[in-house]
Design a protein around this motif. Sequence first.
Motif, PDB file in Angstrom:
ATOM      1  N   LEU A 102      13.864   1.757  -4.195  1.00  0.00           N
ATOM      2  CA  LEU A 102      12.955   1.901  -3.056  1.00  0.00           C
ATOM      3  C   LEU A 102      11.507   2.010  -3.539  1.00  0.00           C
ATOM      4  CD1 LEU A 102      13.341   1.982   0.047  1.00  0.00           C
ATOM      5  CD2 LEU A 102      13.159   4.452  -0.089  1.00  0.00           C
ATOM      6  N   ILE A 103      11.119   1.034  -4.325  1.00  0.00           N
ATOM      7  CA  ILE A 103       9.793   1.050  -4.952  1.00  0.00           C
ATOM      8  C   ILE A 103       8.663   1.095  -3.937  1.00  0.00           C
ATOM      9  CG2 ILE A 103       9.630  -1.479  -5.083  1.00  0.00           C
ATOM     10  CD1 ILE A 103       8.260  -1.133  -7.797  1.00  0.00           C
ATOM     11  N   GLN A 104       8.885   0.549  -2.753  1.00  0.00           N
ATOM     12  CA  GLN A 104       7.833   0.505  -1.742  1.00  0.00           C
ATOM     13  C   GLN A 104       7.363   1.907  -1.352  1.00  0.00           C
ATOM     14  OE1 GLN A 104      10.917  -0.877  -1.565  1.00  0.00           O
ATOM     15  NE2 GLN A 104      10.978  -2.573  -0.118  1.00  0.00           N
ATOM     16  N   GLU A 112       1.162   4.984  -6.837  1.00  0.00           N
ATOM     17  CA  GLU A 112       0.819   4.292  -8.082  1.00  0.00           C
ATOM     18  C   GLU A 112       0.141   2.957  -7.796  1.00  0.00           C
ATOM     19  OE1 GLU A 112       0.842   4.066 -12.391  1.00  0.00           O
ATOM     20  OE2 GLU A 112       0.854   5.632 -10.855  1.00  0.00           O
ATOM     21  N   CYS A 113       0.532   2.307  -6.700  1.00  0.00           N
ATOM     22  CA  CYS A 113      -0.130   1.060  -6.287  1.00  0.00           C
ATOM     23  C   CYS A 113      -1.621   1.293  -6.078  1.00  0.00           C
ATOM     24  CB  CYS A 113       0.467   0.540  -4.971  1.00  0.00           C
ATOM     25  SG  CYS A 113       2.155  -0.014  -5.044  1.00  0.00           S
ATOM     26  N   ILE A 114      -1.942   2.380  -5.407  1.00  0.00           N
ATOM     27  CA  ILE A 114      -3.343   2.708  -5.129  1.00  0.00           C
ATOM     28  C   ILE A 114      -4.096   2.986  -6.428  1.00  0.00           C
ATOM     29  CG2 ILE A 114      -4.890   4.275  -3.903  1.00  0.00           C
ATOM     30  CD1 ILE A 114      -3.164   2.597  -2.038  1.00  0.00           C
ATOM     31  N   LEU A 125      -6.077  -9.274  -6.567  1.00  0.00           N
ATOM     32  CA  LEU A 125      -5.577  -8.819  -5.265  1.00  0.00           C
ATOM     33  C   LEU A 125      -6.373  -9.438  -4.128  1.00  0.00           C
ATOM     34  CD1 LEU A 125      -3.902  -6.802  -3.483  1.00  0.00           C
ATOM     35  CD2 LEU A 125      -5.779  -5.194  -3.816  1.00  0.00           C
ATOM     36  N   MET A 126      -7.695  -9.526  -4.284  1.00  0.00           N
ATOM     37  CA  MET A 126      -8.534 -10.066  -3.223  1.00  0.00           C
ATOM     38  C   MET A 126      -8.294 -11.561  -3.009  1.00  0.00           C
ATOM     39  SD  MET A 126     -10.153  -7.695  -1.692  1.00  0.00           S
ATOM     40  CE  MET A 126      -8.630  -6.778  -1.952  1.00  0.00           C
ATOM     41  N   GLN A 186       0.211  -6.345  -6.117  1.00  0.00           N
ATOM     42  CA  GLN A 186       0.529  -7.405  -5.157  1.00  0.00           C
ATOM     43  C   GLN A 186       1.458  -6.905  -4.056  1.00  0.00           C
ATOM     44  OE1 GLN A 186      -2.143  -9.595  -6.947  1.00  0.00           O
ATOM     45  NE2 GLN A 186      -1.080 -10.260  -5.125  1.00  0.00           N
ATOM     46  N   MET A 187       2.281  -5.925  -4.369  1.00  0.00           N
ATOM     47  CA  MET A 187       3.089  -5.295  -3.325  1.00  0.00           C
ATOM     48  C   MET A 187       2.182  -4.617  -2.304  1.00  0.00           C
ATOM     49  SD  MET A 187       6.201  -2.552  -3.765  1.00  0.00           S
ATOM     50  CE  MET A 187       5.156  -1.177  -4.255  1.00  0.00           C
ATOM     51  N   LEU A 188       1.106  -4.002  -2.790  1.00  0.00           N
ATOM     52  CA  LEU A 188       0.136  -3.371  -1.901  1.00  0.00           C
ATOM     53  C   LEU A 188      -0.491  -4.385  -0.952  1.00  0.00           C
ATOM     54  CD1 LEU A 188      -1.499  -0.792  -1.182  1.00  0.00           C
ATOM     55  CD2 LEU A 188      -3.125  -1.471  -2.955  1.00  0.00           C
ATOM     56  N   SER A 189      -0.697  -5.609  -1.427  1.00  0.00           N
ATOM     57  CA  SER A 189      -1.297  -6.654  -0.607  1.00  0.00           C
ATOM     58  C   SER A 189      -0.444  -6.963   0.618  1.00  0.00           C
ATOM     59  CB  SER A 189      -1.503  -7.926  -1.434  1.00  0.00           C
ATOM     60  OG  SER A 189      -2.065  -8.954  -0.651  1.00  0.00           O
ATOM     61  N   VAL A 190       0.881  -6.927   0.453  1.00  0.00           N
ATOM     62  CA  VAL A 190       1.787  -7.164   1.580  1.00  0.00           C
ATOM     63  C   VAL A 190       1.597  -6.086   2.641  1.00  0.00           C
ATOM     64  CG1 VAL A 190       4.216  -7.285   2.287  1.00  0.00           C
ATOM     65  CG2 VAL A 190       3.485  -8.349   0.148  1.00  0.00           C
TER      66      VAL A 190
END
Length: 475
Positions: free
Chosen positions: A38-40, A46-48, A67-68, A299-303
């Motif tokens: 459940l990495i999300q 940590e993404c931040i 990311l941008m 990139q998960m953060l981008s979603v």
Amino acid sequence: MNAINNVVLAISNFLYQPFILPLILILGGLYFTIRTGLIQVRMFGECIRVVKEKPKTENGISSFGALMVSTASRVGTGNIIGVATAIVCGGAGSIFWMWVSAFIGGASAFIESTLAQVYKKRNPDGTSYGGPAFYMRDALNARWLGVIFSILIIFTYAVGYNMLAAFNLQSTFKVFSFYGKYTPAIIGIVLAILFGIIVIGGAQRLTHVTGVLVPVMGIAYVLVSIIILVMNIGNIPAMFGKIFRSAFDFHAIFGGFFGSCIMFGIKRGLYSNEAGMGSAPNAAATADVSHPAKQGLVQMLSVFIDTLLICSATAFMCLSTDILPGSYLAADGTADAAGYVQAATHSTLGSFGPVFITFAMCLFAFTTLIGNYSYCEGCIKFIIQRDIKPGELLAFRLLATALVFVGSVASADLVWNTADMMQGLMVVTNMPAILLLGGTAIKCLKDYEKQKAEGKDPHFLAKDIELKQDTDFWK
């Protein structure tokens, strides 16, 4: 043109059969969600943190820069027109299924972008490039599959998505009195000229432009949606009730799956966040990071930024008003999505509402166009196995510019169906590849977490996960 549209629609309808593309996306995303623990949720913080890291080298592109670029492609006209189309055609429940697809897709986004980092290649100046075509070639020993995928990216982004972005932009001008027969062509010419100026400037200019425009437009858009929500605060409980009731009306869903909230949630969610398609990994591979998992997390953060923030902003600013989406659905099944969004904002903000939506669409469309294009040149190099000659590059850039104009004057059915078909073909090519290679990304994640637990700033070496293939960066 009708004959072409009929062929495209037939292929698209086949891909979106419940047991093909929706099954691949949902089951694949669930598999990666379980494998990553459940990495999300578990590693959202940590993404931040990692998105703020600077590149390792002076010339490198930062995690934020990569990311941008990917967010410029994700955050675009689909966040306004795509969401509104889903509501008008599939009902309010489509928003719930859009959320589900984004949450599950976050795990797929981590896997594909981590793989792109592992197998990225080195430019002569020390910067990097890569993407699904390279992990298909180097890890699966299937260059032929990488070539097919590269062709699909070019057709999806330079043709399907960019034509759709141009069409969606000009459609928002219909509410103004000056809109006439030649307005789409005029808008198309202006947009094509601006697009041409940017793409001829090269990749570095792409990064600089998107790095400024994407955060500004995203923040402004969310702030306006919050204002609309506050002004319609009494409607918020009913809005959420409508979303969840419609999402779980299974009799209606399975009575007409192709027009259901699930299908529109998946279609428009995929169009917006692109998780599992294999597009964002092309941007992820350019980031200069010390560990592949770092860019996977970014990139998960981008979603999440795209769907859970920007798409939700559109959904809430529409559904919190008293404007009925059904009145914007024509008898032939086409949706006046731009008209619906602008009517909803007008009901709360007056004449400022439609003007703001048009302004937002101009920024969204522009960054979408250049973000989409950024994926294409690398794919051409992969196909021809050499650098693109200056004359060839100019010809391609001019063709891409011309397609922006074509999209602005094309029919709604053709541009939407083309985009749906192409993104579906990308998913059925990329998802099986990352399912086969996902174990490598999982090992990267475990290595990252192990080093974090030891109090280190994770640095990756291929030998630490017993990677068999040779790499340019991780020796």
